[in-house]
Design a protein around this motif. Structure first.
Motif, PDB file in Angstrom:
ATOM      1  N   MET A   1       6.525  12.775  -8.039  1.00 51.80           N
ATOM      2  CA  MET A   1       5.106  12.579  -7.764  1.00 51.80           C
ATOM      3  C   MET A   1       4.715  11.114  -7.964  1.00 51.80           C
ATOM      4  SD  MET A   1       2.236  13.906  -6.816  1.00 51.80           S
ATOM      5  CE  MET A   1       2.398  15.684  -7.053  1.00 51.80           C
ATOM      6  N   SER A   2       5.199  10.505  -9.058  1.00 55.43           N
ATOM      7  CA  SER A   2       4.840   9.114  -9.323  1.00 55.43           C
ATOM      8  C   SER A   2       5.383   8.183  -8.246  1.00 55.43           C
ATOM      9  CB  SER A   2       5.346   8.683 -10.704  1.00 55.43           C
ATOM     10  OG  SER A   2       6.753   8.749 -10.760  1.00 55.43           O
ATOM     11  N   GLU A   3       6.605   8.484  -7.720  1.00 59.25           N
ATOM     12  CA  GLU A   3       7.183   7.648  -6.690  1.00 59.25           C
ATOM     13  C   GLU A   3       6.401   7.784  -5.388  1.00 59.25           C
ATOM     14  OE1 GLU A   3       9.346   4.771  -5.050  1.00 59.25           O
ATOM     15  OE2 GLU A   3       9.319   5.375  -7.158  1.00 59.25           O
ATOM     16  N   THR A   4       5.923   8.981  -5.099  1.00 57.27           N
ATOM     17  CA  THR A   4       5.105   9.195  -3.904  1.00 57.27           C
ATOM     18  C   THR A   4       3.811   8.387  -3.999  1.00 57.27           C
ATOM     19  OG1 THR A   4       5.983  11.419  -3.603  1.00 57.27           O
ATOM     20  CG2 THR A   4       3.909  10.918  -2.508  1.00 57.27           C
ATOM     21  N   ARG A   5       3.216   8.412  -5.195  1.00 52.96           N
ATOM     22  CA  ARG A   5       1.982   7.656  -5.403  1.00 52.96           C
ATOM     23  C   ARG A   5       2.230   6.160  -5.273  1.00 52.96           C
ATOM     24  NH1 ARG A   5      -1.534   7.159 -10.943  1.00 52.96           N
ATOM     25  NH2 ARG A   5      -3.439   6.323 -10.013  1.00 52.96           N
ATOM     26  N   ARG A   6       3.364   5.702  -5.820  1.00 54.13           N
ATOM     27  CA  ARG A   6       3.715   4.283  -5.731  1.00 54.13           C
ATOM     28  C   ARG A   6       3.816   3.861  -4.262  1.00 54.13           C
ATOM     29  NH1 ARG A   6       6.499   0.984  -9.204  1.00 54.13           N
ATOM     30  NH2 ARG A   6       7.152   2.778 -10.450  1.00 54.13           N
ATOM     31  N   GLN A   7       4.518   4.653  -3.465  1.00 54.40           N
ATOM     32  CA  GLN A   7       4.714   4.315  -2.065  1.00 54.40           C
ATOM     33  C   GLN A   7       3.394   4.336  -1.299  1.00 54.40           C
ATOM     34  OE1 GLN A   7       7.688   7.073  -0.678  1.00 54.40           O
ATOM     35  NE2 GLN A   7       9.323   6.133  -1.869  1.00 54.40           N
ATOM     36  N   ARG A   8       2.517   5.261  -1.664  1.00 51.47           N
ATOM     37  CA  ARG A   8       1.225   5.347  -0.977  1.00 51.47           C
ATOM     38  C   ARG A   8       0.368   4.112  -1.281  1.00 51.47           C
ATOM     39  NH1 ARG A   8      -3.182  10.304  -1.494  1.00 51.47           N
ATOM     40  NH2 ARG A   8      -4.248   9.911   0.501  1.00 51.47           N
ATOM     41  N   LEU A   9       0.370   3.689  -2.536  1.00 48.91           N
ATOM     42  CA  LEU A   9      -0.389   2.498  -2.913  1.00 48.91           C
ATOM     43  C   LEU A   9       0.203   1.240  -2.278  1.00 48.91           C
ATOM     44  CD1 LEU A   9      -1.023   3.304  -6.687  1.00 48.91           C
ATOM     45  CD2 LEU A   9      -2.727   3.298  -4.859  1.00 48.91           C
ATOM     46  N   GLN A  10       1.524   1.170  -2.257  1.00 49.71           N
ATOM     47  CA  GLN A  10       2.187   0.024  -1.635  1.00 49.71           C
ATOM     48  C   GLN A  10       1.872  -0.045  -0.143  1.00 49.71           C
ATOM     49  OE1 GLN A  10       6.286   0.749  -2.669  1.00 49.71           O
ATOM     50  NE2 GLN A  10       6.197  -0.537  -4.505  1.00 49.71           N
ATOM     51  N   ALA A  11       1.811   1.120   0.509  1.00 51.02           N
ATOM     52  CA  ALA A  11       1.527   1.164   1.940  1.00 51.02           C
ATOM     53  C   ALA A  11       0.134   0.624   2.256  1.00 51.02           C
ATOM     54  CB  ALA A  11       1.659   2.594   2.458  1.00 51.02           C
ATOM     55  N   ILE A  12      -0.776   0.718   1.301  1.00 46.82           N
ATOM     56  CA  ILE A  12      -2.127   0.179   1.494  1.00 46.82           C
ATOM     57  C   ILE A  12      -2.165  -1.304   1.180  1.00 46.82           C
ATOM     58  CG2 ILE A  12      -4.506   0.224   0.608  1.00 46.82           C
ATOM     59  CD1 ILE A  12      -4.168   3.210   0.153  1.00 46.82           C
ATOM     60  N   LEU A  13      -1.589  -1.696   0.041  1.00 42.00           N
ATOM     61  CA  LEU A  13      -1.784  -3.049  -0.469  1.00 42.00           C
ATOM     62  C   LEU A  13      -0.798  -4.077   0.066  1.00 42.00           C
ATOM     63  CD1 LEU A  13      -2.623  -2.084  -4.159  1.00 42.00           C
ATOM     64  CD2 LEU A  13      -4.212  -2.763  -2.354  1.00 42.00           C
ATOM     65  N   TYR A  14       0.457  -3.684   0.321  1.00 46.34           N
ATOM     66  CA  TYR A  14       1.436  -4.660   0.809  1.00 46.34           C
ATOM     67  C   TYR A  14       1.022  -5.305   2.131  1.00 46.34           C
ATOM     68  CZ  TYR A  14       5.119  -3.890  -2.687  1.00 46.34           C
ATOM     69  OH  TYR A  14       5.866  -3.853  -3.836  1.00 46.34           O
ATOM     70  N   PRO A  15       0.575  -4.523   3.147  1.00 48.88           N
ATOM     71  CA  PRO A  15       0.157  -5.179   4.403  1.00 48.88           C
ATOM     72  C   PRO A  15      -0.990  -6.162   4.199  1.00 48.88           C
ATOM     73  CG  PRO A  15       0.457  -2.826   4.730  1.00 48.88           C
ATOM     74  CD  PRO A  15       0.507  -3.056   3.257  1.00 48.88           C
ATOM     75  N   LEU A  16      -1.874  -5.856   3.246  1.00 49.63           N
ATOM     76  CA  LEU A  16      -3.014  -6.739   2.986  1.00 49.63           C
ATOM     77  C   LEU A  16      -2.577  -8.026   2.298  1.00 49.63           C
ATOM     78  CD1 LEU A  16      -5.617  -4.104   1.713  1.00 49.63           C
ATOM     79  CD2 LEU A  16      -5.368  -5.034   4.018  1.00 49.63           C
ATOM     80  N   ALA A  17      -1.451  -7.975   1.574  1.00 49.01           N
ATOM     81  CA  ALA A  17      -0.980  -9.143   0.819  1.00 49.01           C
ATOM     82  C   ALA A  17      -0.579 -10.293   1.728  1.00 49.01           C
ATOM     83  CB  ALA A  17       0.201  -8.751  -0.077  1.00 49.01           C
ATOM     84  N   TYR A  18      -0.294 -10.004   3.007  1.00 44.67           N
ATOM     85  CA  TYR A  18       0.090 -11.059   3.936  1.00 44.67           C
ATOM     86  C   TYR A  18      -1.116 -11.801   4.506  1.00 44.67           C
ATOM     87  CZ  TYR A  18       4.538  -8.619   3.695  1.00 44.67           C
ATOM     88  OH  TYR A  18       5.693  -8.035   3.242  1.00 44.67           O
ATOM     89  N   HIS A  19      -2.309 -11.391   4.081  1.00 47.00           N
ATOM     90  CA  HIS A  19      -3.532 -12.046   4.531  1.00 47.00           C
ATOM     91  C   HIS A  19      -4.248 -12.625   3.314  1.00 47.00           C
ATOM     92  CE1 HIS A  19      -3.179 -10.050   8.496  1.00 47.00           C
ATOM     93  NE2 HIS A  19      -2.674  -9.056   7.788  1.00 47.00           N
ATOM     94  N   SER A  20      -4.427 -13.929   3.279  1.00 53.69           N
ATOM     95  CA  SER A  20      -5.092 -14.543   2.134  1.00 53.69           C
ATOM     96  C   SER A  20      -6.537 -14.084   2.027  1.00 53.69           C
ATOM     97  CB  SER A  20      -5.036 -16.075   2.239  1.00 53.69           C
ATOM     98  OG  SER A  20      -5.664 -16.513   3.437  1.00 53.69           O
ATOM     99  N   GLN A  21      -7.138 -13.712   3.179  1.00 54.00           N
ATOM    100  CA  GLN A  21      -8.496 -13.186   3.190  1.00 54.00           C
ATOM    101  C   GLN A  21      -8.621 -12.194   4.346  1.00 54.00           C
ATOM    102  OE1 GLN A  21     -12.347 -15.401   4.378  1.00 54.00           O
ATOM    103  NE2 GLN A  21     -12.309 -15.604   2.147  1.00 54.00           N
ATOM    104  N   PHE A  22      -9.360 -11.129   4.131  1.00 59.06           N
ATOM    105  CA  PHE A  22      -9.561 -10.151   5.196  1.00 59.06           C
ATOM    106  C   PHE A  22     -10.939  -9.518   5.045  1.00 59.06           C
ATOM    107  CE2 PHE A  22      -7.227  -8.289   1.669  1.00 59.06           C
ATOM    108  CZ  PHE A  22      -7.962  -7.150   1.361  1.00 59.06           C
ATOM    109  N   ARG A  23     -11.464  -8.995   6.145  1.00 59.68           N
ATOM    110  CA  ARG A  23     -12.781  -8.373   6.155  1.00 59.68           C
ATOM    111  C   ARG A  23     -12.680  -6.888   5.834  1.00 59.68           C
ATOM    112  NH1 ARG A  23     -12.615 -11.459  10.853  1.00 59.68           N
ATOM    113  NH2 ARG A  23     -14.009 -13.270  10.888  1.00 59.68           N
ATOM    114  N   GLN A  24     -13.744  -6.347   5.309  1.00 55.49           N
ATOM    115  CA  GLN A  24     -13.773  -4.914   5.032  1.00 55.49           C
ATOM    116  C   GLN A  24     -13.608  -4.115   6.317  1.00 55.49           C
ATOM    117  OE1 GLN A  24     -17.410  -3.393   3.261  1.00 55.49           O
ATOM    118  NE2 GLN A  24     -16.233  -1.977   2.017  1.00 55.49           N
ATOM    119  N   SER A  25     -14.175  -4.632   7.400  1.00 55.26           N
ATOM    120  CA  SER A  25     -14.083  -3.929   8.681  1.00 55.26           C
ATOM    121  C   SER A  25     -12.667  -3.923   9.249  1.00 55.26           C
ATOM    122  CB  SER A  25     -15.030  -4.583   9.697  1.00 55.26           C
ATOM    123  OG  SER A  25     -14.703  -5.955   9.879  1.00 55.26           O
TER     124      SER A  25
END
Length: 314
Positions: A1-25
């Motif tokens: 369960m913890s590994e599933t949660r880790r992967q889900r959080l990474q799937a959200i945050l990792y793509p955003l990490a490649y952008h120094s700034q991004f809009r909510q939209s």
């Protein structure tokens, strides 16, 4: 369960990490998570932790990372969500002191080092949280910590007590004195004008990467107009990947140093310096980026136990 949660959080945050700034939209375009509510809760939690910052601009909400190395902060935040905020709740191999003993002090983030100096947290705020808050607050001016009083640091995190404040200040002062002692020693002026000189310089300067490092680390050496080294900068820790080694992060310290050229350096913990296709891809990408901003990439040196190798000669 913890590994599933880790992967889900990474799937959200990792793509955003490649952008120094991004809009909510832009969130729905940048992440694949289908549950918008979970994305919003995750973003809000990361903001509360100080890893991400909200910025209002052009009548629209923007987000910007609190550090130039968001992946490291993201991994630490996810670790806290899964194993808890307290150091003792983490797997032993992930605790700052254990990682320092295993990988060396240079492998730790500023937050890790500060957590070790804080040593023991207080009720409601662990040493880990305190270290993260201090590291985020002083991200661009780490040296300013030494000018703060106890009350000023406690305003940032209540994990700083009188005892931990003394430990932090003692650590900073000892580092200052060690640096001053090194500066007072006579040094040989190095001028890098050939592949051989670049390889020999990196073999000596980054010997610890060849002998002690257990992960790949990517560094740069900034050089002046006469190709004398100015200083070194660690850019990333982890498997070398052209998608992670962004030109912005590589050339930002070079621009601050007013460098005319740079050497790229990374290690192969396996001991074999043979460059991979990814090593060549990183070199080509950064070389082209350097041409655009007027900072030449002289060479890319692979440091390993067997020997050091120049990608320019491969």
């Amino acid at each position: 369960m913890s590994e599933t949660r880790r992967q889900r959080l990474q799937a959200i945050l990792y793509p955003l990490a490649y952008h120094s700034q991004f809009r909510q939209s832009e969130l729905t375009e940048l992440v694949e998570e289908t549950q918008a509510g979970f994305v919003t809760r995750t973003i809000n939690a990361v903001v509360r932790a100080g890893v991400l910052e909200r910025v209002h601009s052009d009548d629209e909400l923007h987000y910007t990372w609190a550090s130039t190395d968001p992946i490291q902060l993201i991994d630490r935040w996810i670790q806290d969500q899964i194993h808890g905020d307290q150091v003792k709740e983490r797997p032993e191999e992930e605790r700052p002191r254990e990682r320092l003993l295993r990988d060396g002090a240079a492998s730790l983030s500023n937050a890790d080092l500060l957590a070790i100096l804080i040593r023991v947290g207080v009720v409601g705020e662990s040493a880990t949280t305190g270290g993260t808050k201090l590291a985020n607050h002083f991200d661009e001016e780490l040296d300013a910590i030494r000018e703060q009083s106890v009350s000023e640091l406690r305003h940032i995190t209540k994990a700083v007590t009188k005892a931990s404040y003394c430990q932090i200040m003692a650590g900073i002062e000892l580092g200052r004195r060690a640096t001053e002692a090194a500066r007072e020693r006579p040094v040989q002026i190095v001028k890098i004008t050939s592949t051989t000189e670049a390889t020999e310089y990196c073999a000596q300067k980054f010997a610890y990467l060849a002998g002690d490092a257990v992960q790949e680390e990517f560094h740069i050496v900034t050089l002046d107009t006469k190709h004398k080294p100015i200083r070194t900068h660690r850019i990333t820790v982890g498997t070398l990947d052209s998608s992670l080694v962004h030109p912005r992060e590589v050339f930002r310290p070079a621009i601050r140093d007013a460098a005319a050229a740079v050497l790229l350096v990374h290690n192969h913990p396996s001991g074999d310096p043979t460059p991979s296709r990814e090593d060549h891809a990183v070199t080509e990408r950064l070389t082209e980026a350097g041409k655009l901003i007027g900072i030449s990439v002289l060479d890319h040196i692979v440091v390993a136990k067997e020997r050091c190798l120049s990608l320019r000669e491969c």
